[in-house]
Design an enzyme around this catalytic site. Structure first.
Site, PDB file in Angstrom:
ATOM      1  N   GLY A 172      23.180  -5.027  -2.867  1.00  0.00           N
ATOM      2  CA  GLY A 172      23.214  -6.439  -3.528  1.00  0.00           C
ATOM      3  C   GLY A 172      23.958  -7.073  -4.442  1.00  0.00           C
ATOM      4  N   GLN A 207      26.709 -12.140 -11.171  1.00  0.00           N
ATOM      5  CA  GLN A 207      27.530 -11.051 -11.642  1.00  0.00           C
ATOM      6  C   GLN A 207      29.214 -10.489 -11.239  1.00  0.00           C
ATOM      7  OE1 GLN A 207      24.102  -8.814  -9.292  1.00  0.00           O
ATOM      8  NE2 GLN A 207      25.321  -6.933 -10.462  1.00  0.00           N
ATOM      9  N   CYS A 260      21.494  -0.905 -10.824  1.00  0.00           N
ATOM     10  CA  CYS A 260      22.267  -3.000 -10.924  1.00  0.00           C
ATOM     11  C   CYS A 260      23.780  -1.938 -11.272  1.00  0.00           C
ATOM     12  CB  CYS A 260      22.274  -3.029 -12.314  1.00  0.00           C
ATOM     13  SG  CYS A 260      22.664  -4.671 -12.037  1.00  0.00           S
ATOM     14  N   LEU A 261      24.558  -3.054 -10.748  1.00  0.00           N
ATOM     15  CA  LEU A 261      26.311  -3.027 -10.879  1.00  0.00           C
ATOM     16  C   LEU A 261      26.868  -3.690 -11.841  1.00  0.00           C
ATOM     17  CD1 LEU A 261      27.056  -4.358  -6.998  1.00  0.00           C
ATOM     18  CD2 LEU A 261      26.605  -1.315  -7.666  1.00  0.00           C
ATOM     19  N   HIS A 281      15.092  -8.206  -7.212  1.00  0.00           N
ATOM     20  CA  HIS A 281      16.141  -8.048  -8.376  1.00  0.00           C
ATOM     21  C   HIS A 281      17.613  -8.431  -8.346  1.00  0.00           C
ATOM     22  CE1 HIS A 281      18.739  -4.719 -10.740  1.00  0.00           C
ATOM     23  NE2 HIS A 281      19.266  -5.893  -9.844  1.00  0.00           N
ATOM     24  N   GLU A 282      17.675  -9.498  -7.385  1.00  0.00           N
ATOM     25  CA  GLU A 282      19.244 -10.466  -7.278  1.00  0.00           C
ATOM     26  C   GLU A 282      18.536 -11.914  -7.309  1.00  0.00           C
ATOM     27  OE1 GLU A 282      21.968  -9.382  -6.841  1.00  0.00           O
ATOM     28  OE2 GLU A 282      21.444  -7.402  -6.599  1.00  0.00           O
ATOM     29  N   HIS A 284      18.247 -12.139 -11.060  1.00  0.00           N
ATOM     30  CA  HIS A 284      19.787 -12.303 -11.609  1.00  0.00           C
ATOM     31  C   HIS A 284      20.037 -13.563 -11.486  1.00  0.00           C
ATOM     32  CE1 HIS A 284      22.055  -8.884 -11.991  1.00  0.00           C
ATOM     33  NE2 HIS A 284      21.329  -7.984 -11.245  1.00  0.00           N
TER      34      HIS A 284
HETATM   35 NI    NI Z   1      21.552  -6.527 -10.677  1.00  0.00          NI
END
Ligand code: NI
Length: 192
Positions: free
Chosen positions: A43, A48, A90-91, A132-133, A136
């Site tokens: 995701g 991000q 998380c990226l 999670h997204e 963000h």
């Molecule tokens: Ni993340």
């Protein structure tokens, strides 16, 4: 376009709903999928990649050749049911993992790029990724939701992210806070 990492200020930006979709936005979404696959993620949220849009993309297989690509525009979560603890990463915090407790099931309402409604009751990995997204988009990171004792375990790693970010900022690799805010504002005026 690149994936920004903690503690970049855009990760704390609360995104405004998108009011229009055009060819440029579709291109951005395509690029987001490509960045997500490169990083082997499931995701990726718009902030991000330093954009203030209420939008995220997912593919639970993390692979262009497999799974289903989904785009969630202006997502709203409701009807949380149960709780479940599982490990997240998380990226924007590469290499850092920790357990987070979240509702097991949620309902998600959103739009896709074609303007079609998404209404789904979801659970399992899909539910976790969507939660999670969506976090963000509100400027919330999974580390914020870790237990206090788990947070102590990752303090050192967070310090390293902060040191690295500050040194990149000092060497001109990251724009000043005012420049970042002005750029987000420009995008918001166009799409939100
Ligand atoms: Ni993340």
């Amino acid at each position: 376009m690149e994936i920004i990492t903690y503690p970049h200020p855009t990760l704390r930006h609360k995104s405004k709903p998108i009011k229009r979709v055009d060819a440029r936005l579709r291109e951005i979404v395509r690029e987001m999928f490509e960045l997500m696959y490169e990083a082997k993620g499931v995701g990726l949220a718009a902030n991000q990649v330093d954009l203030p849009f209420r939008l995220f993309v997912t593919n639970l297989e993390a692979d262009l050749e497999k799974g289903e690509e989904m785009v969630f525009i202006n997502p709203i979560l409701s009807m949380p049911k149960g709780t479940e603890e599982n490990e997240e990463g998380c990226l924007s915090l590469p290499g850092l993992y920790g357990n987070v407790v979240r509702p097991k099931k949620v309902r998600v309402n959103a739009y896709n790029l074609q303007g079609e409604e998404i209404n789904a009751d979801i659970e399992g990995l899909f539910s976790r990724v969507v939660q999670h997204e969506t976090d963000h988009l509100d400027g919330v990171l999974f580390i914020d939701r870790m237990t206090d004792s788990a947070k102590i375990d990752i303090e050192g790693e967070l310090d390293e992210f902060e040191t690295e970010f500050n040194s990149r900022r000092e060497t001109g690799g990251i724009p000043a806070a005012a420049a970042i805010a002005a750029r987000l504002n420009e995008w918001e005026e166009k799409y939100c």
